[in-house]
Write an enzyme that holds these catalytic residues in place. Structure first.
Site, PDB file in Angstrom:
ATOM      1  CD  GLU A  90      -2.986  -0.960   0.111  1.00 12.99           C
ATOM      2  OE1 GLU A  90      -3.424   0.172  -0.171  1.00 12.99           O
ATOM      3  OE2 GLU A  90      -3.321  -1.995  -0.509  1.00 12.99           O
ATOM      4  CB  SER A 485     -47.876 -30.892  43.876  1.00 13.07           C
ATOM      5  OG  SER A 485     -49.167 -31.478  43.819  1.00 13.07           O
TER       6      SER A 485
END
Length: 838
Positions: A90, A485
């Site tokens: 780059e 229950s």
């Protein structure tokens, strides 16, 4: 000569005019653009769009939220060769220019003229930083000029290493990978410091055109780009001839790698995600927050697996519902079969497969799995597949594979660990060893599991259903169901707090209630349909006798019991105010029920479930930490003030529908003070009664854990629409629920002990592994007295049926009077019992 001089002057004037115009235009653009350019110091404040990551309390990755994969790195963490690969690709003069590289621009122009393409590009790394952080990607002259101006400003205010680091963390490198570290993971599943030279060059070639030079999408172009970069690195003296030669000969090794989640915990991940969005809005997905939860990875994975296995086991008991689809497989190649199977979606560990052949004589079915290809399905894995008719009825057991499936049927299967030799179409053994799979199906029944640290309220594990991908509905915190229950421990605790004892006797006999608002009289029954006469409360609880509970509630009064539930901070807004309350006909979420059980488990202290331990920003700054939990009996306000100069009253906390999460980041320094909600002696006695549920009652299956500190309660509602098991030791409380999303009977023989309890056992076996038994310490004021279990009175000396029972000191049965003998030598019994049993 005069002609040449005149021409030179004209040319000079043109040059001067052009230069002047250029300066004027440039100055105008500068004056026009400069006020709108962002200040460079914003670069240091920019938060990279890093995803939200959620971890377990032992640092296992649970989930990742966010569109962009990014893992910020510092320049010191990046190998020098990797930096040089980016420079070669780059901007080789990055450390020499002032933000704009005139030589680089000239080289790019020359490459364009000579080759028809630009290899190295004209933008410097600094210009790319300016573009990526501040500007759009519009291909316009104004944008390019702004980029140059910003690059010049950046170079004046930041050093080169800082600029390079910003670049490495921002660049897009394809496949949702933003930044170098993310690309290393996505393409090679490695950290940046483990990449080879060839791999470094491959990644460095991506910024120019992530799609065109992507090794996964265009391997030829990616290879040419990589080799060009390696050549540039050799030219620039970054690598030796030998290193270059070795690297260019390396094959392409890139593959698509997603970050594997280490814990299967989608429901808790979604709870954490929604809380983070509530706190931080959409920034939660991009600001790089790290959330550490209270869940333990081992317990959480066990909870997920145990719930799925339990739901699958129930589903198998009720038969095979048939194929999920079918198509003609005649003459289709494996490639065509694979393409057709893309229409069917896997569900967790269940994989769709099409039947390609059946050999009844050999007892083997050949199938083709989505994504995995051919496999063998032995008949031994299909014997469970009686044809489903109703929840109470199945067809006969199959005798051969063709009784279950036909060629072309699409079914779900599970991959087994052991491969077996496959058969070809003629039934002869093939050379290819095939996978072995087992017939399966996606359960229609659902469930939830919640496990809480009873001392702090921290969620240790949670699963809200069979598959989050199938249904996002979190049954653990959202499903309001009848506890049946499973509600009885709260009723019995209320009784113990209001003067009853485990030896209090009630008559287990038929009872009928006439009510003008009911169409018929209410005739409650025990689950067995039988009646057992005078029964102590202890036995009534561990045998889950409904009629004992109803008579007990009638004696206490529904209002008294509801008031006690409010004292325990159990929501009562959906509780009936009649005697059906005794049978758990109200509605609670599994989380609310688990919280109530945790209150019992810890000895009667308040519990506020919470999920998040810490929240950190991307730089590691802690913005929230769960406050310390303090169990408090007396002087709670003074304790809080001494601990943190802050007063807090846990009763002021709102009643939670599911779980309590901190409201803001400011509350993390305030301790969570948990008051005592229930009398410790009553709770201790209830622990003893609930341990009998395991040792002698409906929860006997839990004896398989071989632990002395386990207590619990089963729960089944009318018509078996909801089944439960809640159990605990002093430190850990866990609740399991099983039922259909749309309430419907689960079928004959399906109770809490057969559906929910096995799931609870599978989880607790792992959750308690390696831990010492932990029971509630015995408080002062408790006595153990030998009683007659039929009357609840003290047992006479020498009696054969006496048992020891626990009492609060002031409630101990009175000593029996001396025996009086009549003329026949028989003793006279008291005329009546001290308790009303009818």
């Amino acid at each position: 000569m005069p002609y040449l001089l005149r021409t030179s002057r004209i040319f000079a004037w043109f040059m001067l005019t052009g230069l002047s115009i250029g300066i004027i235009v440039a100055s105008s653009l500068y004056l026009y653009l400069r006020p709108n350019l962002p200040p460079v110091h914003q670069l240091m404040d920019v938060k990279l769009q890093t995803p939200l990551r959620v971890y377990s309390n032992d640092n296992k990755l649970i989930a990742e939220f966010g569109e962009k994969r990014r893992e910020p790195v510092t320049i010191e963490e990046v190998p020098q060769l990797q930096l040089q690969a980016f420079l070669a690709a780059e901007d080789s003069r990055f450390f020499d220019h002032f933000g704009v590289d005139i030589m680089g621009l000239a080289r790019a122009a020359f490459e364009l003229v000579s080759t028809g393409s630009i290899q190295s590009g004209g933008s410097t790394i600094t210009m790319q930083v300016a573009k990526n952080y501040f500007l759009t990607r519009d291909q316009t002259f104004i944008r390019k000029f702004s980029e140059i101006l910003l690059a010049l400003q950046i170079e004046r205010q930041l050093d080169k290493n800082t600029i390079f680091e910003l670049y490495l963390n921002k660049i897009y490198l394809g496949n949702r990978a933003y930044g170098l570290a993310a690309a290393a993971r996505v393409y090679y599943d490695k950290p940046v410091n483990e990449l080879s030279l060839a791999q470094m060059a491959m990644i460095a070639g991506l910024p120019k055109a992530p799609s065109a030079y992507n090794p996964l999408a265009n391997s030829d172009r990616a290879l040419k780009r990589r080799d060009w970069i390696l050549g540039r690195m050799k030219e620039l003296g970054y690598i030796s001839e030998d290193a270059w030669l070795l690297a260019i000969q390396a094959p392409i090794t890139a593959s698509y790698n997603t970050r594997e989640m280490e814990v299967d915990a989608d429901y808790v991940a979604e709870m954490a995600r929604s809380e983070m969005v509530r706190r931080f809005g959409e920034d939660a997905y991009t600001d790089g927050y790290t959330v550490t939860l209270t869940v333990d990875s081992k317990k959480q994975q066990t909870a997920t697996t145990a719930l799925r296995n339990g739901l699958e086991a129930y589903d198998r008991r009720h038969g095979f519902r048939g194929a999920i689809g079918s198509f003609d497989v005649g003459g289709m190649t494996e490639e065509q079969l694979s393409g057709q199977m893309r229409n069917y979606v896997p569900v967790e560990s269940l994989i769709p497969a099409v039947v390609t052949g059946i050999d009844d004589e050999a007892g083997t079915t050949r199938v083709h799995l989505r994504d995995l290809g051919p496999a063998a399905m032995p008949f031994s894995t299909m014997k469970w597949a009686k044809r489903h008719r109703t929840e109470n009825l199945t067809g006969p057991a199959p005798e051969k594979p063709s009784d279950v499936v036909s060629k072309g049927d699409v079914v779900y299967v599970k991959v087994m660990d052991t491969p077996v030799a496959g058969n070809d179409e003629g039934g002869k053994p093939s050379n290819q060893e095939r996978l072995q799979v087992a017939l399966a199906q996606v359960p229609r029944v659902e469930g939830a599991l919640i496990s809480l640290d009873a001392q702090t309220g921290a969620i240790e594990a949670l699963s809200g259903g069979y598959s989050f991908n199938q249904s996002k509905y979190n049954r653990a915190s959202q499903a309001e169901r009848q506890p049946g229950s499973n509600f009885k421990p709260f009723l019995y605790l209320s009784a113990l707090a209001n003067g009853k004892t485990p030896a209090t006797v009630y008559n287990d006999a038929p009872i009928v209630f006439d009510d003008s608002e009911l169409e018929t009289a209410w005739r409650p029954q025990n689950a067995s349909g039988q009646f057992y006469g005078p029964t102590t409360l202890r036995e009534g609880l561990y045998r889950s006798r409904n009629l004992i509970s109803i008579r007990l509630l009638r004696d206490l009064g529904p209002e008294t019991t509801l008031d006690y539930l409010k004292q325990l901070k159990i929501p009562t807004d959906k509780m009936p105010k009649d005697l059906s309350l005794a049978l758990g006909s109200g509605q609670l979420t599994p989380m609310e029920l688990a919280r109530g059980i945790a209150v019992i488990a810890n000895g009667g202290y308040d519990v506020q479930p919470y999920l998040i331990n810490t929240i950190k920003e991307s730089d590691g700054t802690v913005v929230y930490e769960a406050p310390e939990t303090i169990l408090c009996d007396d002087n709670c306000e003074d304790l809080a003030e001494n601990r943190n100069k802050a007063q807090i009253d846990s009763e002021a906390l709102p009643e939670t529908k599911g779980m309590a999460l901190p409201a803001s980041a400011d509350d993390s320094d305030t301790p969570r003070i948990m008051r005592r909600l229930a009398d410790e002696r009553a709770v201790y006695i209830l622990h003893s009664m609930m341990r009998d549920v395991i040792e002698r009652g409906t929860g006997r299956r839990a004896l398989a854990l071989n632990r002395s500190d386990i207590a619990g309660k089963t729960g089944t509602t009318n018509q078996q629409k909801d089944t439960w098991f809640s159990g605990f030791n002093h430190d850990l409380a866990t609740t399991v629920w099983v039922g259909f999303d749309q309430p419907a009977p689960l079928g004959r023989g399906e109770y809490g002990a057969s559906t929910a309890l096995p799931i609870w056992i599978d989880y607790m076996k792992v959750a308690l592994e390696g831990t010492e038994p932990k029971t509630m310490p015995r408080p002062n004021g408790i006595v153990s007295i030998r009683i007659d279990p039929e009357t609840g009175e003290r047992a006479r000396p020498g009696s054969d049926n006496g048992v020891f029972e626990l009492f609060r000191t002031e409630q101990a049965p009175a000593p029996l009077p001396p025996e009086n003998h009549n003329d026949n030598g028989a003793s006279e019994e008291p005329d009546d019992l001290s308790r009303q049993i009818f």
